[in-house]
Design a protein around this motif. Structure first.
Motif, short mmCIF file in Angstrom:
data_model
loop_
_atom_site.label_atom_id
_atom_site.label_comp_id
_atom_site.label_asym_id
_atom_site.label_seq_id
_atom_site.Cartn_x
_atom_site.Cartn_y
_atom_site.Cartn_z
N LYS A 118 0.82 -1.21 0.00
CA LYS A 118 0.00 0.00 0.00
C LYS A 118 0.85 1.26 0.00
CE LYS A 118 -4.00 1.97 2.35
NZ LYS A 118 -5.02 1.75 3.37
N ASN A 119 1.92 1.25 0.77
CA ASN A 119 2.73 2.45 0.90
C ASN A 119 3.38 2.85 -0.41
OD1 ASN A 119 2.19 2.58 3.66
ND2 ASN A 119 3.85 1.16 4.12
N PHE A 120 3.90 1.87 -1.15
CA PHE A 120 4.57 2.22 -2.40
C PHE A 120 3.56 2.48 -3.50
CE2 PHE A 120 6.57 1.76 -6.42
CZ PHE A 120 7.77 2.40 -6.25
N SER A 121 2.58 1.58 -3.61
CA SER A 121 1.59 1.70 -4.67
C SER A 121 0.92 3.07 -4.63
CB SER A 121 0.54 0.60 -4.52
OG SER A 121 -0.54 0.81 -5.36
N HIS A 122 0.55 3.50 -3.44
CA HIS A 122 -0.14 4.78 -3.30
C HIS A 122 0.78 5.93 -3.69
CE1 HIS A 122 -3.59 7.02 -1.74
NE2 HIS A 122 -2.71 7.92 -1.36
N LEU A 123 2.04 5.84 -3.30
CA LEU A 123 2.99 6.90 -3.60
C LEU A 123 3.17 7.07 -5.11
CD1 LEU A 123 5.06 8.82 -2.05
CD2 LEU A 123 6.78 7.17 -2.74
N VAL A 124 3.41 5.96 -5.81
CA VAL A 124 3.63 6.04 -7.25
C VAL A 124 2.37 6.46 -7.98
CG1 VAL A 124 4.22 4.72 -9.31
CG2 VAL A 124 5.52 4.38 -7.22
N THR A 125 1.23 5.87 -7.60
CA THR A 125 -0.03 6.23 -8.25
C THR A 125 -0.30 7.72 -8.09
OG1 THR A 125 -0.95 4.03 -7.88
CG2 THR A 125 -2.51 5.79 -8.35
N ASN A 126 -0.08 8.25 -6.90
CA ASN A 126 -0.29 9.68 -6.66
C ASN A 126 0.66 10.54 -7.46
OD1 ASN A 126 -2.46 9.57 -4.99
ND2 ASN A 126 -1.39 10.16 -3.13
N ALA A 127 1.93 10.13 -7.52
CA ALA A 127 2.91 10.92 -8.25
C ALA A 127 2.56 11.00 -9.74
CB ALA A 127 4.31 10.33 -8.07
N LEU A 128 1.94 9.95 -10.25
CA LEU A 128 1.57 9.93 -11.66
C LEU A 128 0.21 10.58 -11.92
CD1 LEU A 128 2.80 6.37 -12.71
CD2 LEU A 128 3.96 8.56 -12.97
N LEU A 129 -0.47 11.01 -10.87
CA LEU A 129 -1.75 11.70 -11.07
C LEU A 129 -1.57 13.02 -11.82
CD1 LEU A 129 -3.72 11.33 -7.70
CD2 LEU A 129 -4.33 10.39 -9.93
N PHE A 130 -0.37 13.58 -11.77
CA PHE A 130 -0.15 14.85 -12.45
C PHE A 130 -0.28 14.69 -13.97
CE2 PHE A 130 2.30 18.63 -13.83
CZ PHE A 130 1.61 19.59 -13.10
N ILE A 131 -0.17 13.46 -14.45
CA ILE A 131 -0.40 13.21 -15.88
C ILE A 131 -1.83 13.62 -16.23
CG2 ILE A 131 -0.65 11.40 -17.63
CD1 ILE A 131 1.63 9.91 -16.30
N ASP A 132 -2.77 13.36 -15.33
CA ASP A 132 -4.15 13.77 -15.56
C ASP A 132 -4.24 15.29 -15.74
OD1 ASP A 132 -4.49 11.10 -14.92
OD2 ASP A 132 -6.35 11.45 -13.80
N ILE A 133 -3.48 16.00 -14.92
CA ILE A 133 -3.51 17.46 -14.97
C ILE A 133 -2.98 17.95 -16.32
CG2 ILE A 133 -2.79 19.58 -13.82
CD1 ILE A 133 -4.51 17.60 -12.11
N LEU A 134 -1.88 17.37 -16.76
CA LEU A 134 -1.29 17.76 -18.04
C LEU A 134 -2.22 17.44 -19.21
CD1 LEU A 134 2.38 16.51 -17.45
CD2 LEU A 134 1.54 18.87 -17.30
N ALA A 135 -2.85 16.27 -19.14
CA ALA A 135 -3.76 15.86 -20.22
C ALA A 135 -5.02 16.73 -20.22
CB ALA A 135 -4.13 14.39 -20.06
N PHE A 136 -5.49 17.10 -19.03
CA PHE A 136 -6.68 17.95 -18.92
C PHE A 136 -6.40 19.32 -19.54
CE2 PHE A 136 -9.73 20.37 -15.95
CZ PHE A 136 -10.82 20.15 -16.80
N ARG A 137 -5.19 19.82 -19.33
CA ARG A 137 -4.81 21.10 -19.94
C ARG A 137 -4.87 20.99 -21.46
NH1 ARG A 137 -0.35 22.71 -22.39
NH2 ARG A 137 0.00 24.97 -22.58
N GLN A 138 -4.35 19.89 -22.00
CA GLN A 138 -4.40 19.68 -23.45
C GLN A 138 -5.85 19.63 -23.94
OE1 GLN A 138 -1.97 19.43 -25.74
NE2 GLN A 138 -0.23 19.58 -24.36
N TYR A 139 -6.69 18.96 -23.16
CA TYR A 139 -8.10 18.84 -23.53
C TYR A 139 -8.78 20.21 -23.55
CZ TYR A 139 -13.03 17.55 -23.28
OH TYR A 139 -14.38 17.44 -23.53
N LEU A 140 -8.47 21.03 -22.57
CA LEU A 140 -9.08 22.36 -22.50
C LEU A 140 -8.65 23.24 -23.67
CD1 LEU A 140 -8.63 23.03 -18.66
CD2 LEU A 140 -10.78 22.54 -19.86
N ILE A 141 -7.42 23.08 -24.11
CA ILE A 141 -6.90 23.89 -25.22
C ILE A 141 -7.45 23.42 -26.56
CG2 ILE A 141 -4.81 24.51 -26.51
CD1 ILE A 141 -3.30 24.39 -23.82
N HIS A 142 -7.46 22.10 -26.77
CA HIS A 142 -7.81 21.55 -28.08
C HIS A 142 -9.23 20.99 -28.15
CE1 HIS A 142 -3.57 21.94 -29.09
NE2 HIS A 142 -3.26 21.26 -28.01
N ASP A 143 -9.92 20.96 -27.02
CA ASP A 143 -11.24 20.36 -26.92
C ASP A 143 -11.19 18.86 -27.18
OD1 ASP A 143 -13.88 20.77 -26.18
OD2 ASP A 143 -14.58 20.78 -28.26
#
Length: 399
Positions: free
Chosen positions: A138-163
């Motif tokens: 749990k300790n590692f899985s949660h850490l890595v999964t959370n660290a990669l959540l920023f990919i969602d943020i980057l992709a959402f920005r792309q979505y907002l720009i390009h629809d």
């Protein structure tokens, strides 16, 4: 006070915070520094960048992650679209996840059409932050999964720009992250047998592509010029620094690696110095709160704990598992052979395919079918031959 596990928490979040134009980030650099300060980039959230303080005492890690993901998505929405309407944000966020979720990640199939969009987003976010806690540490899985959540943020920005999300954007950024981590670990002077496992853990934590191994020779093969936004570049440098910190220190060769990466991304040396300093300060300050960093070799600890969990799971389902396996003579033969010699690639694929089919028929083994489950298959394959009937192994000796 909001309860991220109770229905309606998103509407309550916005009602309590009352965001205004004065509260949103005005530049990319300000946004990124604020997100980094919360710990979101590092996968260990210590605070929320909100108008009113949110008390998290007694919350589960997943609940903290949900609020952090929502808040960061909203912040990038405000920065990109230059507006603060929460209703518009929720509409865009739901459309975004509807487009990005991969086959098999059936979030929206669980949602009734009559739900308010905010409730739909709650279910999406809840699904998004889940980790394979019953098997993967749990300790590692949660850490890595959370660290990669920023990919969602980057992709959402792309979505907002390009629809829409640019074709293969998610696959590209995920594979780039794994490749950079691989390159970084390869230059370590004190290599560990567990470094490869760390790479596999990153591979197992990606959500939006089926990672295919590529031979990474250097930065020039990664085509880093694909990433043109500063947020993408900053994140790649920070995630590389975090991976290199996995052994508790950053050596000169690793510092040089980060500066070389920055040069390839056209990022200043000053940002790299700041990244190294911030990463070191954050992990040093919060190390005791992050169990992953409390072990002399956290990846070895993960592997040991995972092996024991898999063995326990198999033992509990021993009879059902044997019953399914003995129905496939080819699988039994290959598993028995695996105890005496290394299987070739074709044989390994057959074993993997047939075991996954068996896992589908045994509910308790469905964990092997989830994202990251393939990481556990080698442990499953290694242990199963000990369950094979003795008579079968004796007959094999006579062949």
């Amino acid at each position: 006070m909001i309860n991220p596990s109770a229905s309606g928490w998103i509407d309550k979040f916005f009602a309590e915070q009352k965001f205004s134009e004065q509260n949103i980030s005005t530049t990319t650099d300000i946004f990124y520094q604020k997100v980094r300060n919360t710990g979101f980039i590092y996968g260990h959230i210590i605070a929320f960048d909100t108008v009113n303080r949110i008390e998290t005492k007694g919350w589960f890690k997943e609940e903290i992650s949900k609020v952090a993901l929502l808040n960061t998505l909203y912040d990038i929405f405000c920065l990109t679209n230059k507006e603060i309407r929460s209703e518009k944000f929720i509409e865009k966020a739901v459309s975004f996840y509807n487009q990005m979720h991969p086959q098999g990640f059936n979030i929206l199939q669980k949602i009734l059409p009559k739900n308010r969009l905010s409730l739909t987003l709650e279910k999406i976010i809840d699904e998004r932050v889940q980790t394979n806690d019953s098997i993967i540490s749990k300790n590692f899985s949660h850490l890595v999964t959370n660290a990669l959540l920023f990919i969602d943020i980057l992709a959402f920005r792309q979505y907002l720009i390009h629809d829409s999300i640019p074709e293969k954007y998610l696959k590209k950024i995920e594979e780039t992250i794994v490749s950079i981590v691989t390159l970084g670990l390869n230059i370590k002077s004190n290599k560990s047998q567990y470094d490869d496992l760390l790479i596999k853990l990153f591979e197992a934590s990606i959500r939006y592509s089926k990672f295919s191994k590529v031979s990474v020779q250097g930065f020039e093969t990664l085509k880093l010029d694909y990433f043109t936004n500063e947020l993408e570049k900053y994140y790649l440098i920070d995630i590389a620094g975090m991976a290199l910190w996995s052994d508790g220190k950053i050596e000169n060769d690793e510092i040089y690696f980060l500066h070389t990466l920055a040069e390839a991304l056209s990022v200043s040396d000053s940002f790299v110095n700041q990244s190294i300093s911030n990463t070191n300060d954050f992990i040093t300050k919060h190390k005791k709160e992050i169990p992953y960093f409390n072990y002399s070799n956290p990846v070895k600890h993960f592997y040991d704990q995972t092996t024991q969990s898999v063995v326990t799971l198999i033992s509990r389902n021993k009879n059902r598992l044997i019953k399914e396996i003995v129905q496939s003579k080819e699988l039994m033969v290959l598993l028995a052979y695996s105890t005496r010699r290394d299987l070739d690639e074709k044989e390994k694929k057959k074993v993997k395919k047939q075991l996954l089919e068996i896992c589908k028929t045994v509910p308790s083994l469905a964990i092997f079918l989830l994202p990251g489950g393939s990481l556990l298959l080698p442990i499953l394959i290694k242990f199963i031959p000990t369950l094979l009937p003795t008579a079968f192994n004796e007959n094999l000796d006579n062949e």
